[in-house]
Design a protein around this motif. Structure first.
Motif, PDB file in Angstrom:
ATOM      1  N   VAL A 287     -25.611 -24.582  94.568  1.00  0.00           N
ATOM      2  CA  VAL A 287     -26.805 -25.137  93.930  1.00  0.00           C
ATOM      3  C   VAL A 287     -27.901 -25.156  94.988  1.00  0.00           C
ATOM      4  O   VAL A 287     -27.760 -25.826  96.020  1.00  0.00           O
ATOM      5  N   THR A 288     -28.987 -24.418  94.749  1.00  0.00           N
ATOM      6  CA  THR A 288     -30.046 -24.292  95.747  1.00  0.00           C
ATOM      7  C   THR A 288     -31.367 -24.790  95.175  1.00  0.00           C
ATOM      8  O   THR A 288     -31.834 -24.285  94.151  1.00  0.00           O
ATOM      9  N   HIS A 289     -31.972 -25.769  95.857  1.00  0.00           N
ATOM     10  CA  HIS A 289     -33.288 -26.239  95.428  1.00  0.00           C
ATOM     11  C   HIS A 289     -34.342 -25.276  95.937  1.00  0.00           C
ATOM     12  O   HIS A 289     -34.438 -25.011  97.137  1.00  0.00           O
ATOM     13  N   MET A 290     -35.163 -24.725  95.029  1.00  0.00           N
ATOM     14  CA  MET A 290     -36.129 -23.689  95.375  1.00  0.00           C
ATOM     15  C   MET A 290     -37.561 -24.198  95.500  1.00  0.00           C
ATOM     16  O   MET A 290     -38.429 -23.475  95.984  1.00  0.00           O
ATOM     17  N   GLY A 291     -37.832 -25.426  95.041  1.00  0.00           N
ATOM     18  CA  GLY A 291     -39.187 -25.953  95.100  1.00  0.00           C
ATOM     19  C   GLY A 291     -39.537 -26.704  93.836  1.00  0.00           C
ATOM     20  O   GLY A 291     -38.655 -27.113  93.070  1.00  0.00           O
ATOM     21  N   PRO A 292     -40.828 -26.908  93.575  1.00  0.00           N
ATOM     22  CA  PRO A 292     -41.257 -27.663  92.395  1.00  0.00           C
ATOM     23  C   PRO A 292     -40.868 -26.986  91.081  1.00  0.00           C
ATOM     24  O   PRO A 292     -40.356 -25.870  91.057  1.00  0.00           O
ATOM     25  N   THR A 293     -41.159 -27.668  89.996  1.00  0.00           N
ATOM     26  CA  THR A 293     -40.831 -27.177  88.656  1.00  0.00           C
ATOM     27  C   THR A 293     -41.327 -25.737  88.457  1.00  0.00           C
ATOM     28  O   THR A 293     -42.461 -25.412  88.770  1.00  0.00           O
ATOM     29  N   GLY A 294     -40.451 -24.906  87.950  1.00  0.00           N
ATOM     30  CA  GLY A 294     -40.761 -23.499  87.716  1.00  0.00           C
ATOM     31  C   GLY A 294     -40.221 -22.580  88.790  1.00  0.00           C
ATOM     32  O   GLY A 294     -40.027 -21.379  88.550  1.00  0.00           O
ATOM     33  N   CYS A 295     -39.953 -23.116  89.982  1.00  0.00           N
ATOM     34  CA  CYS A 295     -39.486 -22.266  91.084  1.00  0.00           C
ATOM     35  C   CYS A 295     -38.067 -21.755  90.848  1.00  0.00           C
ATOM     36  O   CYS A 295     -37.715 -20.662  91.313  1.00  0.00           O
ATOM     37  N   GLY A 296     -37.258 -22.521  90.152  1.00  0.00           N
ATOM     38  CA  GLY A 296     -35.924 -22.040  89.804  1.00  0.00           C
ATOM     39  C   GLY A 296     -36.005 -20.815  88.907  1.00  0.00           C
ATOM     40  O   GLY A 296     -35.254 -19.842  89.085  1.00  0.00           O
ATOM     41  N   GLN A 297     -36.936 -20.849  87.964  1.00  0.00           N
ATOM     42  CA  GLN A 297     -37.109 -19.701  87.065  1.00  0.00           C
ATOM     43  C   GLN A 297     -37.621 -18.480  87.812  1.00  0.00           C
ATOM     44  O   GLN A 297     -37.215 -17.340  87.514  1.00  0.00           O
ATOM     45  N   VAL A 298     -38.502 -18.676  88.786  1.00  0.00           N
ATOM     46  CA  VAL A 298     -38.980 -17.542  89.582  1.00  0.00           C
ATOM     47  C   VAL A 298     -37.819 -16.916  90.352  1.00  0.00           C
ATOM     48  O   VAL A 298     -37.674 -15.689  90.403  1.00  0.00           O
ATOM     49  N   ALA A 299     -36.966 -17.771  90.938  1.00  0.00           N
ATOM     50  CA  ALA A 299     -35.802 -17.256  91.671  1.00  0.00           C
ATOM     51  C   ALA A 299     -34.885 -16.469  90.740  1.00  0.00           C
ATOM     52  O   ALA A 299     -34.329 -15.432  91.129  1.00  0.00           O
ATOM     53  N   LYS A 300     -34.710 -16.949  89.500  1.00  0.00           N
ATOM     54  CA  LYS A 300     -33.870 -16.221  88.549  1.00  0.00           C
ATOM     55  C   LYS A 300     -34.485 -14.866  88.204  1.00  0.00           C
ATOM     56  O   LYS A 300     -33.776 -13.861  88.053  1.00  0.00           O
ATOM     57  N   LEU A 301     -35.805 -14.799  88.103  1.00  0.00           N
ATOM     58  CA  LEU A 301     -36.451 -13.519  87.824  1.00  0.00           C
ATOM     59  C   LEU A 301     -36.258 -12.546  88.988  1.00  0.00           C
ATOM     60  O   LEU A 301     -36.090 -11.342  88.773  1.00  0.00           O
ATOM     61  N   CYS A 302     -36.270 -13.064  90.213  1.00  0.00           N
ATOM     62  CA  CYS A 302     -35.958 -12.211  91.364  1.00  0.00           C
ATOM     63  C   CYS A 302     -34.522 -11.696  91.262  1.00  0.00           C
ATOM     64  O   CYS A 302     -34.249 -10.515  91.517  1.00  0.00           O
ATOM     65  N   ASN A 303     -33.619 -12.583  90.879  1.00  0.00           N
ATOM     66  CA  ASN A 303     -32.222 -12.199  90.681  1.00  0.00           C
ATOM     67  C   ASN A 303     -32.103 -11.088  89.641  1.00  0.00           C
ATOM     68  O   ASN A 303     -31.426 -10.074  89.851  1.00  0.00           O
TER      69      ASN A 303
END
Length: 297
Positions: A157-173
């Motif tokens: 489980v990795t915290h990526m930053g404020p709200t929306g940053c998890g979704q950006v990381a998933k798009l990179c994935n």
């Protein structure tokens, strides 16, 4: 602890089962009844509406197909936002970052609950084995509080930053995953057209620079009879369209992702959208194309 779960699709069912196996009290809601029966037999408590689920559980996780489904479940009639006792919403869906931020702000206004965007990677196999990777956007302290629960079905489980940053990381994935699958499909087709046994590519390339988890998974899937879909071509296309929209909005040049997207769109237009992502090979595989033609006749 008591946890609610909405969305019992290919990913949601094994994730909810992992929560049950970890000893949590799980309350579930799903639009179609089939998966509910399965989870109820495994010990879950079925709720009639998302609102009822939110009234029973202060923490609720979602795993839904797209932003429209998330909007309906959270803000629709008898949605989660109407549950005053809801404190934390953990969204495992893959949706655009901008809509995630909009939904988060709207939920705070509705009942003060915190929104974590927490998309996952690892497929149905990872969900069943408890080895998913979860990338999280939202308050860091809330991510820390939720992490022990999420480890029921995740290995990271990795915290990526404020709200929306998890979704950006998933798009990179998804950018990396979809382009890699497309490259593997082309490589398998190249080998087959040259008269080489493509099934041996996974073994031959193991340990070299071309080796990867995807190579070891998808070469067998592309060179054997297709099994049940684990991640569909249309799901990949949905995420690639989200990648393209974000890139366009912020001016990011993404020629490889754009080219990959055309392959997935072509596969979808040829009626393969509900097939496993490995069936992208059918765009290139002569034998598969012949078989499809014979079936259509």
């Amino acid at each position: 602890m008591k946890i609610g779960f909405c969305g019992l699709g290919r990913m949601g069912v094994p994730m909810a089962k992992r929560l049950l196996q970890a000893g949590h009290e799980v309350h579930v809601w799903n639009r179609s009844p089939g998966p509910l029966r399965d989870l109820q037999a495994a010990g879950a408590h079925v709720c009639a509406t998302p609102r009822v689920l939110g009234e029973r559980c202060a923490w609720v996780a979602l795993c839904l197909f797209d932003a429209g489904a998330v909007r309906d479940v959270v803000f629709g009639v008898d949605g989660l936002a109407q549950a005053g006792s809801l404190e934390l919403l953990i969204d495992h869906s893959s949706i655009p970052p901008a809509e995630t931020r909009e939904f988060s702000e709207r939920l705070v206004r509705a009942n003060g609950a915190v929104w974590l965007d927490a998309p996952v990677s690892g497929g149905t196999g990872g969900a069943a084995a408890g080895t998913l990777a979860i990338m999280v956007g939202g308050p860091a302290d809330v991510c820390d509080q939720a992490a022990p629960l999420l480890m029921a079905y995740a290995s990271r489980v990795t915290h990526m930053g404020p709200t929306g940053c998890g979704q950006v990381a998933k798009l990179c994935n998804q950018t990396i995953v979809t382009a890699t699958i497309a490259a593997i499909a082309e490589s398998v087709a190249l080998a087959q057209d040259a008269g080489v046994d493509a099934a041996r590519l996974a073994e031959a390339l193991a340990g070299g620079w071309a080796d990867s988890t995807l190579l070891q998974i998808f070469v067998p899937r592309m060179t054997q009879a297709p099994g049940a879909a684990q991640a569909t071509l249309d799901t990949m296309l949905k995420d690639l369209d989200t990648v393209a929209a974000l890139a366009r909005d912020q001016g990011t040049a993404m020629p490889v992702a754009t080219a990959a997207g055309q392959s997935y769109r072509l596969a979808s237009r040829q009626g393969l959208g509900a097939e496993d992502a490995s069936q992208l090979i059918r765009l290139y595989d002569r034998a598969a194309r012949r078989a499809d033609g014979e079936t259509s006749r």
